[in-house]
Design an enzyme around this catalytic site. Sequence first.
Site, short mmCIF file in Angstrom:
data_model
loop_
_atom_site.label_atom_id
_atom_site.label_comp_id
_atom_site.label_asym_id
_atom_site.label_seq_id
_atom_site.Cartn_x
_atom_site.Cartn_y
_atom_site.Cartn_z
CE LYS A 278 11.16 -6.61 62.71
NZ LYS A 278 9.89 -5.93 62.93
NE ARG A 352 2.04 -7.12 55.77
CZ ARG A 352 1.55 -6.12 56.41
NH1 ARG A 352 0.72 -5.17 55.79
NH2 ARG A 352 1.65 -6.13 57.78
N1 BES Z 1 8.01 -10.17 62.04
C1 BES Z 1 7.42 -9.07 62.32
C2 BES Z 1 6.09 -9.13 63.10
C3 BES Z 1 6.44 -9.42 64.57
C4 BES Z 1 6.41 -8.69 65.52
C5 BES Z 1 6.38 -10.66 65.07
C6 BES Z 1 6.69 -8.83 67.05
C7 BES Z 1 6.82 -11.10 66.43
C8 BES Z 1 7.02 -10.22 67.19
C9 BES Z 1 6.99 -8.50 60.84
O1 BES Z 1 7.74 -8.86 59.69
C10 BES Z 1 6.93 -7.04 61.05
O2 BES Z 1 8.00 -6.54 61.16
N2 BES Z 1 5.83 -6.34 60.99
C11 BES Z 1 5.52 -4.98 61.15
C12 BES Z 1 4.44 -4.59 60.12
C13 BES Z 1 4.50 -3.14 59.95
C14 BES Z 1 5.63 -2.65 59.06
C15 BES Z 1 3.11 -2.60 59.16
C16 BES Z 1 5.03 -4.71 62.42
O3 BES Z 1 4.34 -5.34 63.06
O4 BES Z 1 5.53 -3.88 63.09
ZN ZN Z 2 9.24 -7.42 59.41
#
Ligand code: BES
Ligand code: ZN
Length: 505
Positions: A278, A352
Amino acid sequence: MDINILKGDITTVEAEAFVLFHFEQDDRLLETTAAVNDAVGSIIAQVIEAGDFRGEHLEHLLLYSQGSLKTKRILLMGLGKREEFSAHALREATAQSLRTLRDRRQPRAVLPIPFDGEFPLELSDTAEACVLGGMLGLYQFTELRTRDLDNIKDFDSLIILAQKNSKKLAGPVDRAKAMANGIYLARDLVTLPPNLATPTILAKRVGEVAEQAGVNFHLIDKGEAEKLGMGAFLAVAQGSDEPGLMVVLDYKPSKDDEPPVVLVGKGITFDSGGISIKPAKDMDRMKHDMAGAAAVVGAIQVVAALELPLRVVGLIPFTENLPSGKAYKPGDVIHSLSGLNIEVINTDAEGRMILADALTYAGRYEPQAIVDLATLTGACVVALGDDVAGLMGTDDELLGRLQAAGEESGEKVWPLPLWDSYFKLMKSDVADLKNVDGRKAGAITAAIFLKQFVPDGVPWAHLDIAGCAREEKGKPLVPKGATGMGVHLLVRLLQEWQPLGEDKR
Ligand code: BES
Ligand code: ZN
Ligand code: ZN
């Protein structure tokens, strides 16, 4: 905060302030407000008549009892319009009242409990709402401060003043305390920093909670997870030096002949994204990525405290998601517990992965229903905003009950569609499915991925709480920070649980 129920007299009860309520533009004072008004030369009626207090929801005014009462201040709090009133509005009004007094360093309040026939809530619901609201609004996390401790403002005492039926109030007050404690626990767990809330530390803490609550506790460690074949869970965990741990909580009431409801909570103790790392900005917020897990732990603590007559199992996969030389990679194909092979497109879609194995594992219990909670997708926040959880699943009745529970608890949940046609987006060229498609319908594709792992025929609902696990600004019931989202909702769902009907989608 001490909470005492007192059957006493407004003239002799002693605290820093009375908390008195008034409905917006109501010609009549509530009986409790009128009693104090009579004792203080009608000053309350006068400020209302002069138009200086309308009673809008959360509008408040501080008055003085001019020596006629032992309690010298009156905090007059608006309840808003009668037609719009709800237990939630009362929870907020009480929260706002006690917070206002705490900020003024007046840490003891007396709240004459509205009891007259015209008050829209029953006495026991009124007491429950006041105590729960007051406690939730006063939440603060001070464990990690070492300086300026004198500046931390505490609230010491709430006296619930009852005119009659005071015996009836002990039950609702205890129920409210149990609920607030479960929400406090969830908020604490989410607020804890990721170095002090590793999978090992959290599993130990949950074990202590379980022991105190009389809930069975089992830990699936790496060895057992390997033996079982939890490949998707282990793939996420393998990037970290901290071992992943799957916690199993099992609350069994004394009379236990029904299959359980299984609650599954995403427990990523820190989500860096892994190899699909990230951006640095706001990455610290990813300590909140175990808010689903915290909600499950908090809810089960409350279920046990309330001794609900229903078996409830909690499944909580705890792991970090970190990049390293051992980490799982985009392109890897992972063999999950269900037997399905998952092509990893993005290691940041780790929630997931771990939920997939937890959902499959839930099948062992032949549950009546499964509900999972997860801070799963940023896409859900884009779709519904910060305050609303996305609701998806396979059983309309279960989804309806969750929405109704949310309306009662004040936690907003809203449905998104989950047509099987979305699954075509998740087809993989090399394996059974991939963990990510593009950006389109991101909250839904995440849920349709999960659906592939739900045991056949089991009603299932999924709550994407990515937006509502943390509160940015602070609201009456939710100070800035971790919200404890899901605890109240789950307990409401389970409180009056009845077997689901036959209609499955
Ligand atoms: N933990 C994150 C989702 C999240 C985002 C929680 C913002 C709280 C605030 C999750 O594991 C994630 O990183 N999801 C990705 C999915 C993507 C790679 C398809 C996302 O939402 O960007
Ligand atoms: Zn994630
Ligand atoms: Zn995550």
